[in-house]
Design a protein around this motif. Structure first.
Motif, PDB file in Angstrom:
ATOM      1  N   TYR A  69       0.828  -1.209   0.000  1.00  0.00           N
ATOM      2  CA  TYR A  69       0.000   0.000   0.000  1.00  0.00           C
ATOM      3  C   TYR A  69       0.863   1.260   0.000  1.00  0.00           C
ATOM      4  N   ARG A  98      -0.675  -4.382 -19.563  1.00  0.00           N
ATOM      5  CA  ARG A  98      -2.017  -3.866 -19.320  1.00  0.00           C
ATOM      6  C   ARG A  98      -2.555  -2.941 -20.411  1.00  0.00           C
ATOM      7  N   ILE A 116     -12.497  -1.515  -3.949  1.00  0.00           N
ATOM      8  CA  ILE A 116     -11.395  -1.460  -2.983  1.00  0.00           C
ATOM      9  C   ILE A 116     -10.089  -1.540  -3.769  1.00  0.00           C
ATOM     10  N   PRO A 158      -9.035   0.854  -6.353  1.00  0.00           N
ATOM     11  CA  PRO A 158      -9.276   1.104  -7.789  1.00  0.00           C
ATOM     12  C   PRO A 158      -8.040   1.573  -8.536  1.00  0.00           C
ATOM     13  N   SER A 182      -5.595   4.966  -1.500  1.00  0.00           N
ATOM     14  CA  SER A 182      -4.776   5.967  -0.804  1.00  0.00           C
ATOM     15  C   SER A 182      -5.167   7.365  -1.283  1.00  0.00           C
ATOM     16  N   GLY A 196      -7.543   5.859   2.535  1.00  0.00           N
ATOM     17  CA  GLY A 196      -6.993   5.071   3.634  1.00  0.00           C
ATOM     18  C   GLY A 196      -6.885   3.614   3.257  1.00  0.00           C
ATOM     19  N   ARG A 197      -6.009   2.917   3.995  1.00  0.00           N
ATOM     20  CA  ARG A 197      -5.811   1.484   3.734  1.00  0.00           C
ATOM     21  C   ARG A 197      -7.004   0.712   4.291  1.00  0.00           C
ATOM     22  N   VAL A 215      -5.503  -6.538  -6.426  1.00  0.00           N
ATOM     23  CA  VAL A 215      -5.135  -5.869  -5.175  1.00  0.00           C
ATOM     24  C   VAL A 215      -4.704  -6.881  -4.106  1.00  0.00           C
ATOM     25  N   GLN A 260      -0.592  -7.166   4.891  1.00  0.00           N
ATOM     26  CA  GLN A 260      -1.677  -7.102   5.865  1.00  0.00           C
ATOM     27  C   GLN A 260      -2.216  -8.514   6.086  1.00  0.00           C
ATOM     28  N   PHE A 304      -9.201  -8.630   6.185  1.00  0.00           N
ATOM     29  CA  PHE A 304      -9.510  -7.909   4.944  1.00  0.00           C
ATOM     30  C   PHE A 304     -10.724  -8.545   4.267  1.00  0.00           C
TER      31      PHE A 304
HETATM   32  C1  LIG Z   1      -2.159  -3.033  -8.940  1.00  0.00           C
HETATM   33  S1  LIG Z   1      -3.151  -1.683  -8.435  1.00  0.00           S
HETATM   34  C2  LIG Z   1      -4.712  -2.173  -9.120  1.00  0.00           C
HETATM   35  C3  LIG Z   1      -5.584  -0.991  -9.484  1.00  0.00           C
HETATM   36  C4  LIG Z   1      -6.898  -1.348 -10.161  1.00  0.00           C
HETATM   37  N1  LIG Z   1      -7.749  -2.167  -9.316  1.00  0.00           N
HETATM   38  C5  LIG Z   1      -6.640  -2.022 -11.478  1.00  0.00           C
HETATM   39  O1  LIG Z   1      -6.699  -3.263 -11.557  1.00  0.00           O
HETATM   40  O2  LIG Z   1      -6.400  -1.304 -12.459  1.00  0.00           O
HETATM   41  C6  LIG Z   1      -3.387  -2.000  -6.682  1.00  0.00           C
HETATM   42  C7  LIG Z   1      -4.133  -0.865  -5.998  1.00  0.00           C
HETATM   43  O3  LIG Z   1      -4.559  -1.343  -4.706  1.00  0.00           O
HETATM   44  C8  LIG Z   1      -4.385  -0.319  -3.767  1.00  0.00           C
HETATM   45  N2  LIG Z   1      -4.337  -0.959  -2.447  1.00  0.00           N
HETATM   46  C9  LIG Z   1      -3.468  -1.882  -1.993  1.00  0.00           C
HETATM   47  N3  LIG Z   1      -3.793  -2.280  -0.747  1.00  0.00           N
HETATM   48  C10 LIG Z   1      -4.904  -1.572  -0.397  1.00  0.00           C
HETATM   49  C11 LIG Z   1      -5.733  -1.525   0.759  1.00  0.00           C
HETATM   50  N4  LIG Z   1      -5.489  -2.289   1.828  1.00  0.00           N
HETATM   51  N5  LIG Z   1      -6.785  -0.675   0.765  1.00  0.00           N
HETATM   52  C12 LIG Z   1      -7.058   0.110  -0.330  1.00  0.00           C
HETATM   53  N6  LIG Z   1      -6.314   0.108  -1.452  1.00  0.00           N
HETATM   54  C13 LIG Z   1      -5.251  -0.728  -1.489  1.00  0.00           C
HETATM   55  C14 LIG Z   1      -3.113   0.387  -4.216  1.00  0.00           C
HETATM   56  O4  LIG Z   1      -3.001   1.676  -3.684  1.00  0.00           O
HETATM   57  C15 LIG Z   1      -3.297   0.383  -5.732  1.00  0.00           C
HETATM   58  O5  LIG Z   1      -3.984   1.517  -6.166  1.00  0.00           O
END
Ligand SMILES: C[S@@+](CC[C@H](N)C(=O)[O-])C[C@H]1O[C@@H](n2cnc3c(N)ncnc32)[C@H](O)[C@@H]1O
Length: 256
Positions: free
Chosen positions: A17, A42, A72, A74, A99, A117-118, A141, A149, A154
């Motif tokens: 994160y 991608r 969660i 995005p 974040s 927030g996480r 994610v 975590q 989660f």
């Molecule tokens: C690889 S990106 C994927 C973004 C999007 N879902 C996609 O597939 O295009 C991972 C995302 O998860 C977020 N992330 C990771 N752990 C998280 C958590 N515990 N809560 C919220 N966001 C989280 C990161 O900040 C990042 O934006």
């Protein structure tokens, strides 16, 4: 994948994160790279990915009634933009949990709520969402959560958002067991040669330690956990056209 992308891909391997927070503001990276994806993996795939998500989450299907959708993690790349547009067209209320840095890189819009927030420990209580969501999406994610975590709280917190009939998609989950099965076959050996540029077969241990990597045991334990809590849950394949369909799969959970 050229040398620059290979180096980037290696640096993305240890992301969590906090690592994504730093990536979000990097002006030297493309939109996909700022969320941890090389463009060759991608780039231009968001329509196919969104189509698969919409096929798996009934609330996002074409013509579904307006409801509440939660994403969660995005990120702020083309897939997030496409999801925002799709939800707006369907009249959904869409909550984005990521974040502050990622959320700042996404435009504001009608029907859109951002909570920084996480998840779940950093977002604070989400009473507006508890038991209310028609669809919860968590795409590409979970392996980063696994790295930093505890996974069960989660999952439990994500499940707590679902209303009866609502569904959670834990999408694009790397599975080290599936990757090994793939690499052991002819297609996997050819893939390995093309990826490494070396004329040699992959070396595959019989009982490998997969520390830090999700494998069958992790994915299937999530399915078991969801079922034990009273949800229906399944592991689903990705369509072959998706970027990492040969080594990734999805988990779909539905609240009866
Ligand atoms: C690889 S990106 C994927 C973004 C999007 N879902 C996609 O597939 O295009 C991972 C995302 O998860 C977020 N992330 C990771 N752990 C998280 C958590 N515990 N809560 C919220 N966001 C989280 C990161 O900040 C990042 O934006």
């Amino acid at each position: 994948m050229d040398e620059r992308e290979r180096a980037l891909a290696r640096s993305f391997a240890g992301l969590d994160y906090e690592g994504f927070r730093a990536l979000a503001g990097r002006a030297d990276l493309s939109a996909n790279e700022r969320i941890g994806f090389p463009d060759s993996v991608r780039g231009g795939r968001e329509a196919a990915i969104l189509a698969d998500i919409r096929a798996k989450l009934p609330a996002l299907a074409e013509g579904a009634a307006p409801g509440l959708v939660v994403d969660i993690g995005p990120g702020a790349g083309p897939l997030a933009q496409a999801l925002v547009a799709a939800c707006r067209a369907q009249g959904h209320a869409l909550w984005l949990l990521d974040s502050p840095e990622m959320l700042a890189a996404l435009p504001e819009g009608p029907g859109l709520t951002k909570r920084a927030g996480r998840f779940p420990d950093g977002t604070g209580p989400l009473p507006e969402l508890a038991g209310q969501a028609d669809a919860v999406l968590c795409y590409s994610v979970l392996h980063y959560v696994f790295a930093g975590q505890p996974l069960v709280p989660f999952l439990d917190a994500a499940l707590a958002l679902l209303k009866p009939g609502g569904a959670l998609l834990l999408g694009d989950l790397p599975n080290a067991s599936m990757r090994r099965r793939f690499l052991a076959g002819a297609a996997g050996r050819a893939f390995h040669r093309a990826y490494t540029g070396r004329d040699e077969d992959p070396v595959l241990a019989t009982h490998p330690a997969t520390e830090g990597e999700m494998d069958d045991s992790v994915l299937l334990s999530l399915v078991t956990r969801a079922r034990a809590l009273g949800f229906d849950a399944w592991v689903l394949p990705q369509p072959p056209g998706l970027p990492m369909a040969n080594r990734r799969e999805d988990i779909l959970v539905r609240r009866p």
